[in-house]
Design a protein around this motif. Structure first.
Motif, PDB file in Angstrom:
ATOM      1  N   LEU A 180       4.022 -55.589 -36.914  1.00 38.62           N
ATOM      2  CA  LEU A 180       4.963 -54.790 -37.699  1.00 38.62           C
ATOM      3  C   LEU A 180       6.097 -55.656 -38.241  1.00 38.62           C
ATOM      4  N   VAL A 181       6.654 -56.528 -37.410  1.00 41.53           N
ATOM      5  CA  VAL A 181       7.746 -57.404 -37.854  1.00 41.53           C
ATOM      6  C   VAL A 181       7.265 -58.349 -38.948  1.00 41.53           C
ATOM      7  N   VAL A 182       6.081 -58.942 -38.756  1.00 42.69           N
ATOM      8  CA  VAL A 182       5.529 -59.847 -39.781  1.00 42.69           C
ATOM      9  C   VAL A 182       5.311 -59.091 -41.089  1.00 42.69           C
ATOM     10  N   LEU A 183       4.769 -57.892 -41.000  1.00 41.38           N
ATOM     11  CA  LEU A 183       4.542 -57.083 -42.199  1.00 41.38           C
ATOM     12  C   LEU A 183       5.850 -56.793 -42.919  1.00 41.38           C
ATOM     13  N   LEU A 184       6.876 -56.393 -42.180  1.00 41.13           N
ATOM     14  CA  LEU A 184       8.163 -56.067 -42.801  1.00 41.13           C
ATOM     15  C   LEU A 184       8.808 -57.291 -43.444  1.00 41.13           C
ATOM     16  N   LEU A 185       8.734 -58.438 -42.759  1.00 42.28           N
ATOM     17  CA  LEU A 185       9.318 -59.658 -43.311  1.00 42.28           C
ATOM     18  C   LEU A 185       8.604 -60.086 -44.590  1.00 42.28           C
ATOM     19  N   ARG A 186       7.267 -60.073 -44.564  1.00 41.58           N
ATOM     20  CA  ARG A 186       6.499 -60.489 -45.744  1.00 41.58           C
ATOM     21  C   ARG A 186       6.643 -59.503 -46.894  1.00 41.58           C
ATOM     22  N   THR A 187       6.830 -58.236 -46.576  1.00 42.70           N
ATOM     23  CA  THR A 187       6.893 -57.217 -47.617  1.00 42.70           C
ATOM     24  C   THR A 187       8.268 -57.110 -48.243  1.00 42.70           C
ATOM     25  N   PHE A 188       9.315 -57.215 -47.430  1.00 41.33           N
ATOM     26  CA  PHE A 188      10.654 -56.899 -47.920  1.00 41.33           C
ATOM     27  C   PHE A 188      11.631 -58.064 -47.925  1.00 41.33           C
ATOM     28  N   VAL A 189      11.288 -59.196 -47.312  1.00 43.01           N
ATOM     29  CA  VAL A 189      12.238 -60.308 -47.231  1.00 43.01           C
ATOM     30  C   VAL A 189      11.710 -61.539 -47.961  1.00 43.01           C
ATOM     31  N   ALA A 190      10.765 -62.238 -47.388  1.00 41.71           N
ATOM     32  CA  ALA A 190      10.244 -63.458 -48.005  1.00 41.71           C
ATOM     33  C   ALA A 190       8.800 -63.663 -47.593  1.00 41.71           C
ATOM     34  N   GLU A 191       8.023 -64.231 -48.513  1.00 42.20           N
ATOM     35  CA  GLU A 191       6.610 -64.485 -48.242  1.00 42.20           C
ATOM     36  C   GLU A 191       6.279 -65.918 -48.646  1.00 42.20           C
ATOM     37  N   PRO A 192       5.522 -66.635 -47.819  1.00 45.99           N
ATOM     38  CA  PRO A 192       5.165 -68.012 -48.170  1.00 45.99           C
ATOM     39  C   PRO A 192       3.928 -68.061 -49.071  1.00 45.99           C
ATOM     40  N   PHE A 193       3.924 -69.012 -49.985  1.00 43.99           N
ATOM     41  CA  PHE A 193       2.771 -69.269 -50.837  1.00 43.99           C
ATOM     42  C   PHE A 193       2.574 -70.778 -50.945  1.00 43.99           C
TER      43      PHE A 193
END
Length: 303
Positions: free
Chosen positions: A59-72
């Protein structure tokens, strides 16, 4: 094989949450009472224990990737020299609003892309004629206008905003009737042992500083590469891409102007395809024997 990592995270979050929640609602009390009566030490069944342990993590990983920052990771040279092959970047996921994971529907409006922003987006598909009507297709040749569009994330720079009039003639850009100016920096310098650098060196690539002006009077000064000997880019307007950027769309281009498959070929990028704004290089890997980790690029702010 293509997959949507956000959809996988969402599915796992729902699965673990449902298993854990249903157990606590319907099975936990009876199981605990039975074990207490027998004097046995209480333990959750393995599936429930895994669900209870992994649910908050996923859940925490999902929230961070969805609403904060995502690596590419940058896979191609279309944004060179700004972004190099092997750069690992972070993308601001709330710069242009909050979107539901997997579905990408915006539910909180926080901003819109500005001219010069480097954005990550879901590839919208190639423009193909189907019975005289333009449709989006996953087939670049347009032999099959109904080919499914691959679920891929692309990265380009915003050149045109909704309502802008854009003209592209070779390396010359004209935005709303005003030519975009640039200054030559010099020849491209790279490692000939890397295939992406070898092409640019063999084609006599040069580096320029381009000045993209925004509506508020500010300017984004960024590097672009030109190598006319490599290919001649499409002009705008053309038979698929009009001069005026449609409402709810953005015209995006790569900084490697002669080696970028971008809006000059497949038209505008719909607003609903936006994933976020690229803002930081946190790692850069040039490959074994061709540079390894490029420490000079780590921590670079993306302009």
């Amino acid at each position: 094989m293509e997959f949507d990592f956000s959809a996988i995270l969402l599915g796992l979050t729902v699965l673990f949450g449902v298993v854990w929640g249903l157990d606590r609602l319907f099975l936990y009390k009876k199981r605990k009472a039975r074990l207490d009566a027998s004097g046995d030490e209480y333990r959750d069944p393995m599936p429930v224990d895994w669900a209870r342990s992994l649910f908050p993590v996923v859940l925490v990983v999902l929230l961070l990737r969805t609403f904060v920052a995502e690596p590419f990771r940058i896979p191609s040279g279309s944004m060179m020299p700004t972004l190099d092959v092997g750069d690992f970047i972070l993308v601001n996921k709330f710069a242009y609003g909050l979107r539901l994971p997997a579905f990408n529907n915006k539910f909180v409006q926080l901003g819109e892309p500005r001219r010069g922003d480097v954005v990550v987006f879901r590839f919208p598909g190639y423009l193909c004629f189907d019975g005289g009507k333009l449709v989006r297709s996953g087939d670049m040749s347009c032999n099959n206008p109904h080919a499914p569009i691959p679920q891929q994330n692309w990265i380009k720079r915003v050149i045109g905003l909704p309502g802008d009039s854009i003209e592209v003639h070779g390396s010359d850009l004209v935005i709303n009737g005003k030519p975009v100016t640039d200054d030559e920096v010099g020849p491209y310098v790279g490692n000939p042992q890397r295939s992406v650098d070898e092409i640019m060196l063999n084609m006599g690539a040069t580096v320029w500083t381009e000045h993209l002006h925004r509506d508020d009077g500010s300017a984004v000064n960024h590097m672009i590469a030109r190598m006319p000997a490599y290919t001649t880019p499409n002009t705008i307007p053309n038979d698929r891409v009009p001069s005026k950027v449609p409402k709810g769309c953005y015209l995006v281009m790569g900084d490697n102007r002669n080696d970028s498959l971008d809006g000059r070929w497949w038209g505008c990028m719909p607003e609903q395809n936006l994933a976020g704004k690229a803002f930081l290089i946190w790692m850069s890997w040039k490959g074994w024997g061709t540079g390894g980790v490029d420490f000079s690029r780590i921590g670079t702010i993306i302009h």
